[in-house]
Design a protein around this motif. Structure first.
Motif, PDB file in Angstrom:
ATOM      1  N   TYR A  61      12.191  17.939  -1.691  1.00 22.45           N
ATOM      2  CA  TYR A  61      10.802  18.138  -1.323  1.00 22.45           C
ATOM      3  C   TYR A  61      10.501  19.563  -1.741  1.00 22.45           C
ATOM      4  CZ  TYR A  61       6.852  19.385   1.675  1.00 22.45           C
ATOM      5  OH  TYR A  61       5.644  19.834   2.149  1.00 22.45           O
ATOM      6  N   SER A 101      14.744   0.290   1.383  1.00 23.53           N
ATOM      7  CA  SER A 101      15.522  -0.233   0.251  1.00 23.53           C
ATOM      8  C   SER A 101      14.749  -1.200  -0.619  1.00 23.53           C
ATOM      9  CB  SER A 101      16.787  -0.907   0.773  1.00 23.53           C
ATOM     10  OG  SER A 101      17.611   0.035   1.444  1.00 23.53           O
ATOM     11  N   MET A 153       5.891  -2.862 -15.948  1.00 19.30           N
ATOM     12  CA  MET A 153       4.686  -2.511 -16.691  1.00 19.30           C
ATOM     13  C   MET A 153       3.912  -1.355 -16.053  1.00 19.30           C
ATOM     14  SD  MET A 153       4.411  -4.274 -19.400  1.00 19.30           S
ATOM     15  CE  MET A 153       2.690  -4.032 -19.802  1.00 19.30           C
ATOM     16  N   ARG A 154       3.834  -1.345 -14.726  1.00 20.34           N
ATOM     17  CA  ARG A 154       2.941  -0.410 -14.058  1.00 20.34           C
ATOM     18  C   ARG A 154       3.663   0.671 -13.256  1.00 20.34           C
ATOM     19  NH1 ARG A 154      -2.312  -2.555 -13.910  1.00 20.34           N
ATOM     20  NH2 ARG A 154      -2.807  -1.272 -12.093  1.00 20.34           N
ATOM     21  N   GLY A 155       4.990   0.596 -13.224  1.00 19.95           N
ATOM     22  CA  GLY A 155       5.736   1.608 -12.484  1.00 19.95           C
ATOM     23  C   GLY A 155       5.532   1.473 -10.993  1.00 19.95           C
ATOM     24  N   LEU A 156       5.575   2.589 -10.292  1.00 18.59           N
ATOM     25  CA  LEU A 156       5.408   2.613  -8.829  1.00 18.59           C
ATOM     26  C   LEU A 156       3.945   2.874  -8.502  1.00 18.59           C
ATOM     27  CD1 LEU A 156       8.604   4.529  -7.898  1.00 18.59           C
ATOM     28  CD2 LEU A 156       7.798   2.581  -6.571  1.00 18.59           C
ATOM     29  N   PHE A 164      12.008   6.440   1.804  1.00 15.31           N
ATOM     30  CA  PHE A 164      11.741   5.072   1.364  1.00 15.31           C
ATOM     31  C   PHE A 164      12.760   4.103   1.942  1.00 15.31           C
ATOM     32  CE2 PHE A 164       8.439   4.817  -1.919  1.00 15.31           C
ATOM     33  CZ  PHE A 164       8.114   6.151  -2.030  1.00 15.31           C
ATOM     34  N   TYR A 214       4.274   0.581  -1.453  1.00 16.85           N
ATOM     35  CA  TYR A 214       4.250   0.726  -2.903  1.00 16.85           C
ATOM     36  C   TYR A 214       4.775  -0.559  -3.541  1.00 16.85           C
ATOM     37  CZ  TYR A 214       3.637   5.831  -2.567  1.00 16.85           C
ATOM     38  OH  TYR A 214       3.153   7.101  -2.316  1.00 16.85           O
ATOM     39  N   PHE A 258       3.464   3.925   4.125  1.00 15.81           N
ATOM     40  CA  PHE A 258       2.967   3.690   2.776  1.00 15.81           C
ATOM     41  C   PHE A 258       3.634   2.427   2.215  1.00 15.81           C
ATOM     42  CE2 PHE A 258       1.331   8.021   2.576  1.00 15.81           C
ATOM     43  CZ  PHE A 258       2.172   8.681   3.456  1.00 15.81           C
ATOM     44  N   GLN A 279       7.759  15.788  -4.719  1.00 15.34           N
ATOM     45  CA  GLN A 279       9.119  15.337  -4.459  1.00 15.34           C
ATOM     46  C   GLN A 279       9.750  14.813  -5.735  1.00 15.34           C
ATOM     47  OE1 GLN A 279       7.998  13.114  -0.445  1.00 15.34           O
ATOM     48  NE2 GLN A 279      10.221  13.220  -0.672  1.00 15.34           N
ATOM     49  N   PHE A 291       8.151  -1.592  -1.900  1.00 16.03           N
ATOM     50  CA  PHE A 291       8.769  -0.561  -1.074  1.00 16.03           C
ATOM     51  C   PHE A 291       7.805  -0.127   0.018  1.00 16.03           C
ATOM     52  CE2 PHE A 291      12.592   0.572  -3.352  1.00 16.03           C
ATOM     53  CZ  PHE A 291      12.336   0.289  -4.685  1.00 16.03           C
ATOM     54  N   LEU A 336       0.863   2.879  -5.547  1.00 14.52           N
ATOM     55  CA  LEU A 336       0.520   2.895  -4.133  1.00 14.52           C
ATOM     56  C   LEU A 336      -0.437   1.744  -3.831  1.00 14.52           C
ATOM     57  CD1 LEU A 336       0.507   4.392  -1.368  1.00 14.52           C
ATOM     58  CD2 LEU A 336      -1.539   5.576  -2.194  1.00 14.52           C
ATOM     59  N   GLN A 371       6.563  -1.833  -7.306  1.00 11.24           N
ATOM     60  CA  GLN A 371       7.166  -1.379  -8.562  1.00 11.24           C
ATOM     61  C   GLN A 371       7.332  -2.534  -9.528  1.00 11.24           C
ATOM     62  OE1 GLN A 371      11.190   0.266  -8.430  1.00 11.24           O
ATOM     63  NE2 GLN A 371      10.683   1.687 -10.074  1.00 11.24           N
ATOM     64  N   TYR A 398       7.966  17.023   5.812  1.00  9.07           N
ATOM     65  CA  TYR A 398       8.810  17.307   4.668  1.00  9.07           C
ATOM     66  C   TYR A 398       9.090  16.138   3.756  1.00  9.07           C
ATOM     67  CZ  TYR A 398       9.232  21.484   7.373  1.00  9.07           C
ATOM     68  OH  TYR A 398       8.941  22.607   8.081  1.00  9.07           O
ATOM     69  N   GLY A 399       8.085  15.352   3.466  1.00  9.57           N
ATOM     70  CA  GLY A 399       8.264  14.357   2.437  1.00  9.57           C
ATOM     71  C   GLY A 399       8.457  12.951   2.970  1.00  9.57           C
ATOM     72  N   TYR A 400       8.554  12.032   2.064  1.00 11.07           N
ATOM     73  CA  TYR A 400       8.634  10.614   2.379  1.00 11.07           C
ATOM     74  C   TYR A 400      10.088  10.138   2.355  1.00 11.07           C
ATOM     75  CZ  TYR A 400       3.657  10.281   0.910  1.00 11.07           C
ATOM     76  OH  TYR A 400       2.306  10.431   0.763  1.00 11.07           O
ATOM     77  N   TYR A 426      -1.999   3.005   2.494  1.00 18.55           N
ATOM     78  CA  TYR A 426      -1.282   3.820   3.446  1.00 18.55           C
ATOM     79  C   TYR A 426      -2.040   3.949   4.760  1.00 18.55           C
ATOM     80  CZ  TYR A 426      -3.731   8.355   2.799  1.00 18.55           C
ATOM     81  OH  TYR A 426      -4.633   9.374   2.774  1.00 18.55           O
TER      82      TYR A 426
END
Lengths: 113, 107
Positions: free
Chosen positions: B48, A106, A40-43, A104, A35, A33, B33, A91, A45, A37, A100-102, A48
């Motif tokens: 998570y 640095s 103004m717009r945050g994180l 990231f 992303y 993925f 998350q 990122f 996507l 940041q 079990y999740g992403y 992916y």
């Protein structure tokens, strides 16, 4: 494992130049993925991939942006030509589908002047 | 698309205080998350937690998927807890982030 590795950490470039950001996935992960940041717009996507295939690129701002996965462990995000409004932290993250999740990287702080 | 809303947007605490951060999401999810973005900008995966409750030291999180919200509890806060806390929910495509809660803990 070294985690998700991004390079460079910082990039300063002049408007109109080509910029290439790089990302190495965690070994065994099959989803990647990108992303962006900004204050103004945050994180947001951007795009992916799953098993090297782009699944959703609807977040890519415009044709100046392109992303590739030349192999299962590596991805690039290219901006050509770059503009000052592209300045942001980019990122990448990887995961194992159904797992079990992403995780990231640095991030790469891009400044276009 | 899915909406992810976090509250409060900002939180100021004295060291030792407890706090609760909330995340509401507008659609069913298969992944949720919590992340902490430290002052150096790194996104650290805290939990998570698509459903249920988990604890890790002074932090714990609860997600009630049927009611579409998640809570992050920070107990006995420390200055090192300062930063931005993000909730991110995946409706089946990719993680969509909320705007974050900025936490400042003073000694």
């Amino acid at each position: 494992d070294a985690g998700v590795i991004q390079s460079p950490r910082h990039e300063v470039t002049e408007m109109g130049q080509e910029v290439t950001l790089r990302c190495k996935l965690i070994s065994g992960h099959n989803s990647l993925f990108w992303y962006r940041q900004t204050m103004m717009r945050g994180l947001e996507l951007l795009i992916y991939f799953n098993n090297n295939v782009p699944i959703d690129d609807s977040g890519m701002p415009e044709d100046r942006f392109s992303a590739k996965m030349p192999n299962a462990s590596f991805s690039t995000l290219k901006i050509q030509p770059s503009e000052p409004r592209d300045s942001a932290v980019y990122f990448c993250a990887s995961s194992l589908t159904g797992s079990y999740g992403y995780t990231f990287g640095s991030g790469t702080r891009l400044t276009v002047v | 698309g899915i909406q992810v809303e976090q509250s409060p947007p900002d939180l100021i605490l004295q060291e030792g205080a407890n706090s609760t951060l909330r995340c509401n999401f507008s659609d069913s999810v298969n992944n949720l998350q919590w992340f902490h973005q430290n002052p150096w900008g790194q996104l650290i995966n805290l939990f998570y937690i698509p459903s249920g409750t988990k604890q890790n030291g002074r932090l714990s999180a609860t997600t009630v998927a049927t009611e579409r919200y998640s809570l992050l509890y920070i107990s006995s806060s420390q200055t090192t807890d300062s930063g931005v806390y993000f909730c991110a929910a995946n409706p089946g495509t990719a993680l969509i982030f909320g705007k974050g809660t900025t936490l400042s803990v003073s000694s």
